[in-house]
Design an enzyme around this catalytic site. Structure first.
Site, PDB file in Angstrom:
ATOM      1  N   TYR A 284      18.112  29.803   8.061  1.00  0.00           N
ATOM      2  CA  TYR A 284      16.925  30.472   8.621  1.00  0.00           C
ATOM      3  C   TYR A 284      16.936  30.399  10.139  1.00  0.00           C
ATOM      4  O   TYR A 284      17.199  29.358  10.726  1.00  0.00           O
ATOM      5  CB  TYR A 284      15.649  29.799   8.109  1.00  0.00           C
TER       6      TYR A 284
ATOM      7  N   LYS B  75       0.852  -1.199   0.000  1.00  0.00           N
ATOM      8  CA  LYS B  75       0.000   0.000   0.000  1.00  0.00           C
ATOM      9  C   LYS B  75       0.884   1.243   0.000  1.00  0.00           C
ATOM     10  O   LYS B  75       2.094   1.157   0.205  1.00  0.00           O
ATOM     11  CB  LYS B  75      -0.901  -0.027   1.233  1.00  0.00           C
TER      12      LYS B  75
HETATM   13  C1  LIG Z   1      -0.133  -1.349   6.996  1.00  0.00           C
HETATM   14  C2  LIG Z   1      -0.635  -2.619   7.532  1.00  0.00           C
HETATM   15  C3  LIG Z   1       0.210  -3.730   7.678  1.00  0.00           C
HETATM   16  C4  LIG Z   1       1.708  -3.635   7.512  1.00  0.00           C
HETATM   17  O1  LIG Z   1       2.256  -3.023   8.653  1.00  0.00           O
HETATM   18  P1  LIG Z   1       3.834  -2.836   8.865  1.00  0.00           P
HETATM   19  O2  LIG Z   1       3.930  -2.208  10.202  1.00  0.00           O
HETATM   20  O3  LIG Z   1       4.289  -1.903   7.792  1.00  0.00           O
HETATM   21  O4  LIG Z   1       4.445  -4.168   8.758  1.00  0.00           O
HETATM   22  C5  LIG Z   1      -0.364  -4.940   8.038  1.00  0.00           C
HETATM   23  N1  LIG Z   1      -1.696  -5.036   8.274  1.00  0.00           N
HETATM   24  C6  LIG Z   1      -2.527  -3.972   8.189  1.00  0.00           C
HETATM   25  C7  LIG Z   1      -3.979  -4.141   8.504  1.00  0.00           C
HETATM   26  C8  LIG Z   1      -2.023  -2.724   7.842  1.00  0.00           C
HETATM   27  O5  LIG Z   1      -2.844  -1.663   7.780  1.00  0.00           O
END
Ligand SMILES: *Cc1c(COP(=O)(O)O)cnc(C)c1O
Length: 374
Positions: A265, A42
């Site tokens: 800055y 994702k």
């Molecule tokens: C994003 C997500 C993962 C992966 O999590 P990581 O901490 O990146 O390993 C797994 N399960 C769900 C439901 C998630 O939203």
């Protein structure tokens, strides 16, 4: 070299090492107690490019996990034929039909979605995951509804097989595993005796060992695949993970500054002596956070220089004492020499956020997969 090419090289590039990605999946697999590994891609694979990463993992991963049906559609169109779990599921009947048609596995996390499946002809049988809220309190059905919704899904006659049962850990990154143990207990009580695959663990859930022996059928690692430490303690290197993204740019100037001069800055860095300073072509517009603290390491020609003063939009200033370099030399913000987690900590955030932001802002350059490595 034409100006355009040279000029592009002056801006930061995110080099993506797909061999390291593959290596990291094997590291997770070795810790997953025989569970299948679904790679979470994702958020454009946490900034690493969803399609490129999925292609690189297609011979290794047992499946993929995305947030939306749109992401899953892109994966299918790029030729990914493995199973795909869709975390945010469907919002209406046409989306449920779409999921069935593309053989996707949406997560059902609200009772109305079960009702929709009961009432709607989907054209083809659907595979779903029933997500149980065991303590994260973000999305998921209450544990006490798991049995009845599971039965209704089975009885709907519209599923390809029994619904999968899943949950998500809220605190698996912590050294104290009691919250995770609590979630495990709730999950097991809610799902005991029910038919269907189980999926519980994110990266931290696998690599902390907190859910050892109870990881279920499928694990869902994300961040560990990208070489960042999912745990609050230790380091990615300790876990055997290799960095996948290397964020690098070049020096645009090296110049002497006098003792007492304030740099950048807000004049936040005052030179304690006559000293060399350098300016590198990267800033918060590129995903290098503005709040990153002075003193954060930056690798220049393999030596450690230190961030000095405020991060600007597309420039940073560096304390170059002890480091010899010239304009044009290479600067690594994170990657081989500096762990992304170290920069994240200096910016009060996590590797996740840095990788997503830099991956979105910077041009990515892929180092090709060499099958022998891994
Ligand atoms: C994003 C997500 C993962 C992966 O999590 P990581 O901490 O990146 O390993 C797994 N399960 C769900 C439901 C998630 O939203």
């Amino acid at each position: 070299m034409p100006l355009s090419t040279k000029d592009q090289l002056r801006r930061p590039l995110a080099y993506i090492n797909l061999n390291a990605l593959r290596h990291n999946l094997e590291v997770v697999r070795a810790r997953a107690g025989g569970a299948k590994v679904f790679a979470v891609v994702k958020a454009d694979a946490y900034g690493h490019g969803m399609v490129a990463c999925a292609q690189a993992l297609r011979t290794l991963a047992d499946g993929f996990v995305v947030s939306t049906l749109g992401e899953a559609d892109i994966l299918r169109k790029s030729g990914i034929t493995q199973r795909i779990m869709v975390l945010q599921g469907f919002m209406d009947a046409s989306e449920a039909r779409f999921a069935a048609r593309l053989m996707l596995e949406p997560v059902v996390h609200q009772p109305w979605q079960v009702e929709l499946i009961e009432k709607t002809s989907l054209g083809l049988p659907l595979s779903v995951w029933l997500k149980i809220d065991t303590g994260m309190h973000r999305i998921g059905i209450p544990p006490e509804l798991a049995r009845s919704l599971h039965t209704r899904l089975l009885d709907s006659g519209r599923l390809r097989h029994a619904p999968g049962l899943m949950t998500h850990f809220a605190r698996a990154d912590e050294a104290d595993t009691s919250a995770t143990q609590q979630q495990l207990a709730v999950f097991h009580a809610a799902t005991e005796g029910l038919d269907g695959e189980r999926s519980l663990a994110n990266s931290a859930g696998v690599l902390s060992g907190a859910a050892q022996g109870t990881l279920g059928d499928i694990v869902r690692p994300g961040i560990a695949l990208y070489g960042s430490n999912p745990l609050e303690y230790g380091s990615a290197a300790d876990l055997g993970l290799k960095p996948v993204m290397r964020l690098a740019t070049c020096l645009v100037a090296v110049q002497a500054q006098h003792k007492g001069e304030a740099v950048g800055y807000g004049g936040r860095f005052v030179c304690p002596e006559d000293m060399p300073m350098a300016v590198a072509s990267v800033g918060y517009a590129d995903g290098y956070p503005r709040v990153t603290a002075s003193g954060t390491p930056v690798a220049v020609n393999g030596k450690i220089a230190r961030l000095a003063g405020r991060v600007s939009m597309d420039l940073i200033t560096l304390d170059m004492r002890g480091v010899h370099a010239e304009a044009g030399d290479t600067v690594e913000l994170w990657g081989e020499s500096i762990a992304v987690d170290e920069v994240a900590q200096a910016a009060g955030t996590l590797g996740y956020e840095l990788l997503c932001a830099a991956g979105r802002a910077c041009r990515r350059v892929y180092l090709p997969v060499t099958e022998s490595e891994g």
